[in-house]
Motif scaffolding. Structure first.
Motif, PDB file in Angstrom:
ATOM      1  N   PHE A 149      88.001  40.372  98.530  1.00 11.60           N
ATOM      2  CA  PHE A 149      87.521  39.444  99.619  1.00 11.60           C
ATOM      3  C   PHE A 149      88.558  39.260 100.562  1.00 11.60           C
ATOM      4  O   PHE A 149      89.746  39.618 100.416  1.00 11.60           O
ATOM      5  N   ALA A 150      88.233  38.630 101.619  1.00 15.25           N
ATOM      6  CA  ALA A 150      89.120  38.549 102.887  1.00 15.25           C
ATOM      7  C   ALA A 150      90.513  37.911 102.302  1.00 15.25           C
ATOM      8  O   ALA A 150      90.564  36.848 101.749  1.00 15.25           O
ATOM      9  N   MET A 151      91.500  38.469 102.738  1.00 18.74           N
ATOM     10  CA  MET A 151      92.782  38.064 102.773  1.00 18.74           C
ATOM     11  C   MET A 151      93.703  38.186 104.341  1.00 18.74           C
ATOM     12  O   MET A 151      93.341  39.031 104.658  1.00 18.74           O
ATOM     13  N   ARG A 152      94.055  37.204 104.538  1.00 16.37           N
ATOM     14  CA  ARG A 152      94.676  37.015 105.998  1.00 16.37           C
ATOM     15  C   ARG A 152      94.810  38.340 106.877  1.00 16.37           C
ATOM     16  O   ARG A 152      95.349  39.263 106.401  1.00 16.37           O
ATOM     17  N   ALA A 153      94.031  38.174 107.784  1.00 18.43           N
ATOM     18  CA  ALA A 153      93.866  39.697 108.674  1.00 18.43           C
ATOM     19  C   ALA A 153      93.335  40.762 107.886  1.00 18.43           C
ATOM     20  O   ALA A 153      93.914  41.682 107.860  1.00 18.43           O
ATOM     21  N   PRO A 154      92.168  40.175 107.203  1.00 20.71           N
ATOM     22  CA  PRO A 154      91.620  41.482 106.602  1.00 20.71           C
ATOM     23  C   PRO A 154      91.151  42.684 107.566  1.00 20.71           C
ATOM     24  O   PRO A 154      90.501  42.582 108.352  1.00 20.71           O
ATOM     25  N   GLY A 155      91.514  43.821 106.875  1.00 24.27           N
ATOM     26  CA  GLY A 155      91.535  45.010 107.915  1.00 24.27           C
ATOM     27  C   GLY A 155      92.894  45.115 108.718  1.00 24.27           C
ATOM     28  O   GLY A 155      93.236  46.084 108.723  1.00 24.27           O
ATOM     29  N   GLY A 197      96.702  32.761 113.989  1.00 27.54           N
ATOM     30  CA  GLY A 197      96.897  32.849 112.631  1.00 27.54           C
ATOM     31  C   GLY A 197      97.128  34.246 111.925  1.00 27.54           C
ATOM     32  O   GLY A 197      98.101  34.629 111.277  1.00 27.54           O
ATOM     33  N   GLU A 198      96.073  35.124 112.430  1.00 23.63           N
ATOM     34  CA  GLU A 198      96.085  36.309 111.665  1.00 23.63           C
ATOM     35  C   GLU A 198      96.858  37.332 112.397  1.00 23.63           C
ATOM     36  O   GLU A 198      97.243  38.560 112.059  1.00 23.63           O
ATOM     37  N   LEU A 199      97.148  37.059 113.815  1.00 22.09           N
ATOM     38  CA  LEU A 199      97.779  38.163 114.388  1.00 22.09           C
ATOM     39  C   LEU A 199      99.292  37.940 113.853  1.00 22.09           C
ATOM     40  O   LEU A 199     100.017  39.059 113.933  1.00 22.09           O
ATOM     41  N   SER A 244      87.294  27.197 109.063  1.00 20.28           N
ATOM     42  CA  SER A 244      88.721  27.883 109.561  1.00 20.28           C
ATOM     43  C   SER A 244      88.525  29.264 108.737  1.00 20.28           C
ATOM     44  O   SER A 244      88.381  29.377 107.597  1.00 20.28           O
ATOM     45  N   GLY A 245      88.755  30.312 109.589  1.00 18.38           N
ATOM     46  CA  GLY A 245      88.509  31.596 109.198  1.00 18.38           C
ATOM     47  C   GLY A 245      88.776  32.582 110.224  1.00 18.38           C
ATOM     48  O   GLY A 245      88.448  32.217 111.509  1.00 18.38           O
ATOM     49  N   GLY A 246      89.075  33.763 110.245  1.00 17.62           N
ATOM     50  CA  GLY A 246      89.406  34.801 110.941  1.00 17.62           C
ATOM     51  C   GLY A 246      89.719  34.472 112.458  1.00 17.62           C
ATOM     52  O   GLY A 246      89.530  35.394 113.248  1.00 17.62           O
ATOM     53  N   SER A 247      90.602  33.662 112.467  1.00 23.98           N
ATOM     54  CA  SER A 247      91.386  33.035 113.613  1.00 23.98           C
ATOM     55  C   SER A 247      90.510  32.827 114.610  1.00 23.98           C
ATOM     56  O   SER A 247      90.751  32.969 115.805  1.00 23.98           O
ATOM     57  N   GLY A 287      94.710  28.422 102.401  1.00 28.01           N
ATOM     58  CA  GLY A 287      93.275  29.469 101.960  1.00 28.01           C
ATOM     59  C   GLY A 287      93.612  30.729 102.203  1.00 28.01           C
ATOM     60  O   GLY A 287      93.489  31.415 101.183  1.00 28.01           O
ATOM     61  N   PHE A 288      94.217  31.078 103.271  1.00 25.75           N
ATOM     62  CA  PHE A 288      94.379  32.620 103.451  1.00 25.75           C
ATOM     63  C   PHE A 288      93.302  33.369 103.106  1.00 25.75           C
ATOM     64  O   PHE A 288      93.399  34.845 103.004  1.00 25.75           O
ATOM     65  N   GLY A 289      92.118  32.605 103.215  1.00 31.01           N
ATOM     66  CA  GLY A 289      90.798  33.614 103.040  1.00 31.01           C
ATOM     67  C   GLY A 289      90.243  33.550 101.649  1.00 31.01           C
ATOM     68  O   GLY A 289      89.331  33.679 101.480  1.00 31.01           O
ATOM     69  N   SER A 290      91.092  33.039 100.644  1.00 30.74           N
ATOM     70  CA  SER A 290      90.516  32.696  99.325  1.00 30.74           C
ATOM     71  C   SER A 290      89.574  31.597  99.383  1.00 30.74           C
ATOM     72  O   SER A 290      88.779  31.634  98.257  1.00 30.74           O
ATOM     73  N   LYS A 291      89.506  30.788 100.296  1.00 32.76           N
ATOM     74  CA  LYS A 291      88.753  29.570 100.104  1.00 32.76           C
ATOM     75  C   LYS A 291      87.566  29.808 101.117  1.00 32.76           C
ATOM     76  O   LYS A 291      86.999  28.778 101.628  1.00 32.76           O
ATOM     77  N   LEU A 292      87.397  30.959 101.842  1.00 29.61           N
ATOM     78  CA  LEU A 292      86.140  30.890 102.663  1.00 29.61           C
ATOM     79  C   LEU A 292      85.046  30.768 102.107  1.00 29.61           C
ATOM     80  O   LEU A 292      84.093  30.218 102.853  1.00 29.61           O
ATOM     81  N   ALA A 293      84.875  31.178 101.009  1.00 26.84           N
ATOM     82  CA  ALA A 293      83.399  30.827 100.211  1.00 26.84           C
ATOM     83  C   ALA A 293      83.581  30.041  99.007  1.00 26.84           C
ATOM     84  O   ALA A 293      84.553  29.949  98.495  1.00 26.84           O
ATOM     85  N   GLN A 324      88.015  23.979 100.443  1.00 26.51           N
ATOM     86  CA  GLN A 324      87.147  25.073 101.205  1.00 26.51           C
ATOM     87  C   GLN A 324      87.398  25.120 102.556  1.00 26.51           C
ATOM     88  O   GLN A 324      87.565  24.225 103.234  1.00 26.51           O
ATOM     89  N   GLN A 325      87.446  26.541 103.116  1.00 28.42           N
ATOM     90  CA  GLN A 325      87.786  26.661 104.444  1.00 28.42           C
ATOM     91  C   GLN A 325      86.369  26.410 105.354  1.00 28.42           C
ATOM     92  O   GLN A 325      86.770  26.104 106.659  1.00 28.42           O
ATOM     93  N   MET A 326      85.194  26.664 105.062  1.00 26.40           N
ATOM     94  CA  MET A 326      84.083  26.787 105.715  1.00 26.40           C
ATOM     95  C   MET A 326      83.153  25.819 104.974  1.00 26.40           C
ATOM     96  O   MET A 326      82.488  26.132 103.953  1.00 26.40           O
TER      97      MET A 326
HETATM   98 MO1  MOS Z   1      90.863  34.450 107.076  1.00 24.83          MO
HETATM   99  S1  MOS Z   1      91.155  35.922 105.700  1.00 24.83           S
HETATM  100  O1  MOS Z   1      89.331  34.709 107.495  1.00 24.83           O
HETATM  101  O2  MOS Z   1      90.964  32.897 106.121  1.00 24.83           O
END
Ligand code: MOS
Length: 712
Positions: free
Chosen positions: A344-350, A678-680, A505-508, A237-243, A206-208
């Protein structure tokens, strides 16, 4: 030279956990030795919409080693959503196997638990389901009629876009399409879950950590104090393991039922259906400008899909609100429910997807205006965030563009498309601007000091994770800096919910938040030492320990954003440059070289930071040239179900990437001057490639991925 003998941040030291990883000593979720362990295998639905009318578990249950077959009929009742289509978050409950309803192809409909992994896999194939199938919503065009405004809507406007467009000398109105993509970190999603009579223990990737504990507690309706989540190493993770996803709940549900620890791995194949995705987006951009390049209007309307039971919107318009100065701006996001899993969020969602649309459109506009695309961007720069009127804490976008132009040799770019060639190859250059929020979040840490052999050794503990980004290393460097001891004398222990809470870890936000949390703990330790030492001439940590007559000391600290941070807009900025060569006859193209110029505050470790940016460039290139998950039009399953058919760039595609950091410390962002990286790295990479293809060929690429057959 052994780089790891250095002190403090800013040095390109090797990863402190590198040896553990390359020797296989670093344990990932499914590798922990747990007594009495059994194995589970999830079963996936084979229809996209309908309900289960019958389940025959007899044959599976009769197999050797099989301990349980769990379906909606015998699963324990979990917390349920109050209503359908609630907004999805990183702490959302994850009910699973709660009804006979099927919402998408591949949804979990059962779980087999057995003594061995092979027994579980085999028996899972023997559970027979009968369905009453309904016609699923799996067609993007047909679903458009159902589009709605999300509950947590993020529409925004200033001025009047229609008036701004009317004032313009030149206008643009184009739509940009990005396909469904999947995350696919190297380490599969996995858990070893033990119910332990209500004292839950989960080794989970998990990231968080804290959010995972919340999800488990809320889904089972138990006290979070009784949930321990551990994730010391995470293989991406790239966001897939945020939750914490449903497999986490399934494993714990099974452990509770059979009273043994359960290991459950989401297979690579299941990661296409059971761990979220980046949804397909259609983004319509309108731009108006005066003939001198001054923007008069900019709008960004995004249409995405979500599942039929949860709302997730990727805020593609975020960048368009703040990147350029224009009095008239509007941003909308609309969702349509479809019988596909929740995105769900994937690296730099948005930003990753939004910048493809915006930065492609800006390039198109520059061409229409007969302006250089860098000059067009610089003309519309702003040092104040136009979406909220706050000054940027620092914004060196123009500097990134100018330095990049110089380093890349932008003057060699042909002004006229399809006018430069090398043999049978058409040569083109592309540029794009990047911006990514640089959040900083409340973070706590504990530091334990020990005086041994006339030296101070420190152990840092926090529930932060290292998802391959380098958290261990930058935190060892931070502690080394603030306690003024060598990096080798610092141990970093992460990824355990028993340690002080961080945002994960998430959202840079990881580096800025974690490092400042560690700093705060070190500062507290030094303050405590000085208090205990009383009147002393001692200045070093060793001397203070001695003066205070202590052999050990523990201190906790918390860092969080201050008023100055809140009074500013805090973003990282960057510029991407790409050179492509396109074969004149076949449309086959090569990314010849890429340059990323990044302005992201203090660089804690140039080596791990470099890894973050080039990783982002590769992922951005994947988005541009390869990645696409296809929905099968009759059944609603994904046609791309393995790495054989889900394509990503390989070394040959990515021959030459350079990264330049602007020297910067953003003290408004936080005390240490750090901003996210990371997301930049992924943001606007795809646009720079598409813009280079236009410059090479004169063909505008608005539909990712850019495969050769689309070029001519
Ligand atoms: Mo990132 S998409 O918040 O791991």
């Amino acid at each position: 030279m052994n780089l790891n003998t250095s002190k403090g941040t800013g040095n390109p030291i090797d990863r402190v956990e590198g040896k553990l990883k390359v020797t296989g000593m670093a344990k990932y979720a499914s590798e922990f030795k747990v007594k009495n362990l059994v194995y589970a295998q999830g079963i996936n639905s084979t229809i996209a919409k309908g309900r289960i009318t019958a389940i025959d578990t007899a044959e599976a249950e009769a197999q050797p080693g099989v301990l349980a077959v769990i379906t909606y009929k015998n699963a324990e009742r979990l917390a349920q959503y109050d209503k359908d289509l609630h907004p999805l978050s990183t702490t959302s409950i994850q009910p699973v196997l709660q009804s006979d309803q099927v919402h998408y192809y591949g949804e979990y409909v059962g779980l087999v638990v057995a003594e061995t992994f092979e027994q579980a896999q085999y028996a899972a194939r023997l559970v027979k389901y009968t369905y009453a199938q309904e016609t699923p919503d799996i067609d993007f065009e047909a679903s458009k009629g159902k589009a709605y405004t999300p509950t947590e809507q993020s529409d925004y406007s200033r001025g009047n876009v229609a008036e701004g467009l009317a004032e313009a000398d030149v206008t643009l109105d184009e739509t940009y399409v990005t396909p469904i993509e999947h995350h696919h970190p190297m380490e599969l999603h996995a858990i070893i879950g033990s119910w332990n009579g209500g004292n839950v223990q989960a080794y989970a990737s998990q990231q968080m950590i804290d959010n995972a504990a919340t999800t488990i507690a809320d889904t089972f309706q138990i006290d979070k104090k009784n949930v321990r989540v551990m994730s010391p190493y995470v293989g991406g993770g790239f966001g897939s393991k945020l939750a914490a996803k449903q497999h986490v709940i399934l494993a714990l549900m099974a452990s509770k039922a059979i009273n043994r620890p359960v290991q459950l791995t989401v297979s690579r194949n299941q990661m296409f259906t059971n761990t979220n995705l980046r949804q397909r987006n259609e983004q319509r951009i309108k731009i108006g400008a005066k003939s001198d390049g001054t923007l008069t209007a900019l709008s960004h309307d995004t249409l995405s899909h979500t599942s039929t039971y949860e709302q997730y919107q990727e805020a593609c318009g975020t960048v368009t609100k703040m990147l350029y100065k224009t009095p008239n701006n509007s941003v909308t996001h609309r969702l349509m429910p479809m019988n596909l899993q929740s995105p769900f969020a994937m690296r730099a969602p948005g930003e990753a997807t939004g910048s493809f649309a915006l930065e492609s459109a800006m390039d198109e506009m520059a061409f229409k205006l007969n302006m250089d695309p860098i000059a067009f961007r610089i003309k519309n720069d702003t040092q104040v965030d136009p979406s909220n009127g706050k000054p940027f804490s620092s914004r060196l976008l123009n500097e990134c563009l100018r330095l990049g132009a110089k380093e890349f040799g932008w003057e060699n770019r042909p002004q006229k498309p399809a006018s430069k060639s090398e043999g049978n190859w058409l040569v083109g250059y592309g540029v794009s601007a990047a911006s990514r929020r640089a959040p900083y979040m409340k973070t706590s840490a504990k530091v334990i000091l020990e005086l041994k052999n006339d030296a101070v050794w420190a152990t840092l503990q926090m529930d932060a994770t290292d998802i391959g980004t380098g958290s261990y290393t930058i935190l060892a460097q931070t502690v080394s800096e603030y306690l003024d001891i060598p990096v080798e004398q610092v141990d970093v222990e992460l990824g355990d919910s028993e340690y002080p809470v961080t945002p994960g870890s998430g959202g840079s936000w990881g580096a800025a938040s974690f490092a400042n949390g560690a700093r705060a703990a070190c500062e507290q330790a030094l303050k405590d030492l000085k208090d205990k030492a009383g009147e002393t001439a001692a200045t070093t940590t060793v001397a203070l320990m001695k003066a205070a007559q202590l052999s050990t000391l523990e201190a906790e600290g918390t860092a969080e954003p201050d008023e100055e941070y809140k009074a500013h807009s805090v973003f990282s900025f960057g510029a991407n440059f790409t050179e492509v060569w396109v074969d004149k006859d076949t449309g086959v193209f090569r990314i010849k070289r890429m340059l990323n110029v990044a302005s992201c505050g203090k660089i804690l470790n140039p080596k791990t930071a470099f890894g973050q940016i080039i990783g982002g460039c590769v992922m951005g290139a994947g988005m541009a040239i390869a990645e696409r998950t296809e929905v099968e039009p009759n059944f609603g399953n994904f046609i791309t179900r393995s790495f054989a058919d889900y394509h990503v760039p390989v070394n040959l595609d990515m021959a030459n990437i350079d990264v330049v950091y602007l020297p910067e410390e953003d003290k408004i962002a936080n005390k240490m001057g750090i901003k996210g990286i990371g997301e930049l790295g992924i943001t606007s990479v795809a646009a720079s490639i598409a813009n280079a293809v236009f410059n090479a060929t004169g063909k505008r690429m608005r539909d990712l991925p850019l495969t050769p057959e689309k070029i001519f």
